[in-house]
Scaffold this motif. Sequence first.
Motif, PDB file in Angstrom:
ATOM      1  N   PHE A 193      10.532   3.792  10.167  1.00 39.67           N
ATOM      2  CA  PHE A 193       9.690   3.970   8.984  1.00 39.67           C
ATOM      3  C   PHE A 193      10.475   3.655   7.710  1.00 39.67           C
ATOM      4  N   GLU A 194      11.733   4.070   7.644  1.00 34.68           N
ATOM      5  CA  GLU A 194      12.562   3.770   6.475  1.00 34.68           C
ATOM      6  C   GLU A 194      12.682   2.263   6.281  1.00 34.68           C
ATOM      7  N   ASN A 195      12.909   1.539   7.374  1.00 36.82           N
ATOM      8  CA  ASN A 195      13.003   0.074   7.272  1.00 36.82           C
ATOM      9  C   ASN A 195      11.691  -0.524   6.786  1.00 36.82           C
ATOM     10  N   PHE A 196      10.588   0.037   7.257  1.00 33.17           N
ATOM     11  CA  PHE A 196       9.273  -0.441   6.838  1.00 33.17           C
ATOM     12  C   PHE A 196       9.072  -0.223   5.334  1.00 33.17           C
ATOM     13  N   VAL A 197       9.370   0.993   4.858  1.00 34.58           N
ATOM     14  CA  VAL A 197       9.190   1.295   3.433  1.00 34.58           C
ATOM     15  C   VAL A 197      10.088   0.412   2.587  1.00 34.58           C
ATOM     16  N   ASN A 198      11.316   0.222   3.025  1.00 30.38           N
ATOM     17  CA  ASN A 198      12.250  -0.590   2.255  1.00 30.38           C
ATOM     18  C   ASN A 198      11.835  -2.060   2.180  1.00 30.38           C
ATOM     19  N   SER A 199      10.998  -2.475   3.122  1.00 35.07           N
ATOM     20  CA  SER A 199      10.542  -3.865   3.103  1.00 35.07           C
ATOM     21  C   SER A 199       9.326  -4.069   2.201  1.00 35.07           C
ATOM     22  N   CYS A 200       8.766  -2.972   1.688  1.00 32.63           N
ATOM     23  CA  CYS A 200       7.578  -3.054   0.832  1.00 32.63           C
ATOM     24  C   CYS A 200       7.974  -2.923  -0.631  1.00 32.63           C
ATOM     25  N   PRO A 201       7.132  -3.423  -1.535  1.00 32.16           N
ATOM     26  CA  PRO A 201       7.351  -3.132  -2.960  1.00 32.16           C
ATOM     27  C   PRO A 201       7.211  -1.631  -3.196  1.00 32.16           C
ATOM     28  N   PRO A 202       7.760  -1.106  -4.287  1.00 33.35           N
ATOM     29  CA  PRO A 202       7.624   0.327  -4.571  1.00 33.35           C
ATOM     30  C   PRO A 202       6.152   0.733  -4.638  1.00 33.35           C
ATOM     31  N   PHE A 203       5.838   1.881  -4.045  1.00 35.73           N
ATOM     32  CA  PHE A 203       4.470   2.389  -4.076  1.00 35.73           C
ATOM     33  C   PHE A 203       4.226   3.162  -5.366  1.00 35.73           C
ATOM     34  N   ASP A 204       2.950   3.201  -5.780  1.00 38.44           N
ATOM     35  CA  ASP A 204       2.548   4.010  -6.931  1.00 38.44           C
ATOM     36  C   ASP A 204       2.050   5.377  -6.497  1.00 38.44           C
ATOM     37  N   ILE A 205       1.342   5.426  -5.360  1.00 39.30           N
ATOM     38  CA  ILE A 205       0.823   6.691  -4.841  1.00 39.30           C
ATOM     39  C   ILE A 205       0.939   6.678  -3.324  1.00 39.30           C
ATOM     40  N   VAL A 206       1.431   7.793  -2.771  1.00 35.01           N
ATOM     41  CA  VAL A 206       1.494   7.983  -1.331  1.00 35.01           C
ATOM     42  C   VAL A 206       0.520   9.097  -0.974  1.00 35.01           C
ATOM     43  N   LEU A 207      -0.351   8.845   0.001  1.00 31.41           N
ATOM     44  CA  LEU A 207      -1.379   9.804   0.378  1.00 31.41           C
ATOM     45  C   LEU A 207      -1.152  10.326   1.791  1.00 31.41           C
ATOM     46  N   ASP A 208      -1.283  11.623   1.964  1.00 34.15           N
ATOM     47  CA  ASP A 208      -1.353  12.216   3.289  1.00 34.15           C
ATOM     48  C   ASP A 208      -2.797  12.056   3.758  1.00 34.15           C
ATOM     49  N   GLY A 209      -3.060  11.036   4.588  1.00 35.89           N
ATOM     50  CA  GLY A 209      -4.425  10.639   4.908  1.00 35.89           C
ATOM     51  C   GLY A 209      -5.257  11.743   5.519  1.00 35.89           C
ATOM     52  N   LEU A 210      -4.721  12.442   6.522  1.00 37.14           N
ATOM     53  CA  LEU A 210      -5.487  13.502   7.166  1.00 37.14           C
ATOM     54  C   LEU A 210      -5.743  14.660   6.226  1.00 37.14           C
ATOM     55  N   ASN A 211      -4.737  14.993   5.435  1.00 35.21           N
ATOM     56  CA  ASN A 211      -4.878  16.080   4.484  1.00 35.21           C
ATOM     57  C   ASN A 211      -5.979  15.777   3.477  1.00 35.21           C
ATOM     58  N   THR A 228       7.774   8.468  -1.178  1.00 36.56           N
ATOM     59  CA  THR A 228       7.579   8.758  -2.602  1.00 36.56           C
ATOM     60  C   THR A 228       8.891   8.660  -3.366  1.00 36.56           C
ATOM     61  N   LEU A 229       9.924   9.310  -2.862  1.00 42.94           N
ATOM     62  CA  LEU A 229      11.211   9.290  -3.555  1.00 42.94           C
ATOM     63  C   LEU A 229      11.830   7.896  -3.559  1.00 42.94           C
ATOM     64  N   ASN A 230      11.669   7.170  -2.469  1.00 43.76           N
ATOM     65  CA  ASN A 230      12.257   5.838  -2.378  1.00 43.76           C
ATOM     66  C   ASN A 230      11.584   4.860  -3.337  1.00 43.76           C
ATOM     67  N   SER A 231      10.334   5.142  -3.722  1.00 46.31           N
ATOM     68  CA  SER A 231       9.594   4.227  -4.595  1.00 46.31           C
ATOM     69  C   SER A 231       9.969   4.390  -6.063  1.00 46.31           C
ATOM     70  N   GLY A 232      10.645   5.489  -6.396  1.00 48.41           N
ATOM     71  CA  GLY A 232      11.068   5.674  -7.782  1.00 48.41           C
ATOM     72  C   GLY A 232      10.359   6.831  -8.460  1.00 48.41           C
TER      73      GLY A 232
END
Length: 575
Positions: A390-408, A472-476
């Motif tokens: 998952f870390e590798n996946f996030v690092n391959s994406c541009p920074p996110f603006d909002i991260v959602l807990d989908g089920l929540n 969230t933290l990795n995106s800034g």
Amino acid sequence: MTFYLPGFRSFPKLWKSTPYFELGPASSPVSLFLVVTGNQHRWFSVKSTSLPNDKAMNLLVAKARALKKGSDRNRQVSPDHYFAAGAAKKRSQVSSNPQHRDHALPRVRALQLPTKPLNSEEWNKLKEEFSGKASFEDWVISQMVRSCSSIDVAKSLLAWVAAKNNGIVGYNLLVKYLSLCVSHKQTSEVIDVYEIMKAKYKCLESGANTLLIRGLVHSDRWREALLLLGDIKKVMVPSKRNYNDCIKGALLHQDVNMAWSLYQELVGHNLIPLLETLKAFFDFGKDINDDHYSNKLLDILLYLRNNQLYPGESFAHSIKAWFESIPGRQWKGQFTTIQKSGRCSSCGRILESIHLSPEEYEFLKEKIMRDVIDGGDQYKKTTPQELKRFENFVNSCPPFDIVLDGLNVAKMFPKGRESQTLLDVVSQLAQQNLQLLVLGRKHMLIPSSRWRKDEMEQVQSSEDDPFLLYATLNSGNHCKFITKDLMRDHKACLPDARTQHLFFKWQQGHQLAIMKGLKRSKLTLQNPLSYDTVVQTTGDSWHIPYDEDLVQRSSYEVPTKWLCLQGKAQAPAPC
């Protein structure tokens, strides 16, 4: 770059099979992640570890049902702010069942406690009527302590016991009688019991010492309470209640140096002082015109700030009264509120920003990565390899603006269809040109009316918090997140008070809340706080958040009422 979802009535249609994951069985809590950016979306998934055992799962399901019932009862309430004092109570009012409490108590035949002293014959008759399994004497004195009975009635009980036992009264009866004397503030009786116990017992246990300390500090023999405190120190660290009683006794008898010495000893043991202890220093300070003492009181206010402590309403009044008693400065205090912009409604000053500095953000990010994500208990739900993917996946994406807990998010409104709720949230956020990451579970891909009730109850035991925190933290520092989870367990993993404070400060500034029911045309999001909720000063002003007496604030909530103090420098004397 605006994201639209044309032609989709529910998420099962949108969540079609892609090369990014392999669909598992419906009951498998496999994590999946939807990335939304402009008109593009892609998936990423990791396989979860095995499900909990049946016993643990049944417990989790029972908890989930209880939580759902609570939310069903209170979903219409919209508190002022997610972290505001009393918001949790409004969201989920806990009902108590007196029948359950009755079943938990031992059932004995009702015995009326006497309201006046009894003689030996009367006590003998009352004992004959007693049908409980406990010792009659112990039961009666315990009930007397609980109902705060008259001292004279209790003394007649002890006299009856002594007459039957060659003048001997047992230790437990003496301690409980002592407790009754302390609650009635009968200092002379406390001293009498103290003399008896001192003569009869070489040493006392901490409970008796605690009662004697509390009773003696109001007498001329208050310094003997300090000796008892020393006896406790020989075997253990005294409690903050022990220190509180001795400090208040020292102030009552004008020994200021002793009071401050005990206070330093208290905090030196890393004990958080009782707020009534700190209040006692401010109450005493109104009669002292001493710069050294004043500086110590200001240090207490900074202690409240550094430990994110909030005075109660009575304590806030004591602080206000002390400031206004300082000669020359002309301090003026007002009880007020803070506007959403962070501006004080009383003086107009802007409070400190809730946002972390770049240095604080990097420090917190490193701590969370080490103590929560890499060193926490999240591997009970996933594995290091899965998290690394998952870390590798996030690092391959541009920074996110909002991260959602989908089920929540999907289960925020129980009467709505989960897939439609989540679709509405994602659709409207995506229309703002935001880079979104939605965390979910693979069984959400199975078409059903509400993703099937039994599966939703199971999935409530699955947690995506480590993934949410990392993304969230990795995106800034600009990235926000949406979940109802308050992440208290993750905060508890952090090693010290400073890091926990920074985490809570970051959380308040970044956690978005959906506070109202969704209408198809509009999504209501509550923005995070813009100002910090700790004691603040600029030298010539103080802003102190405090707890209102009638508001029940949970530990993760912050007060909404403030004390604003403004001072003026003393004008120079004319030549």
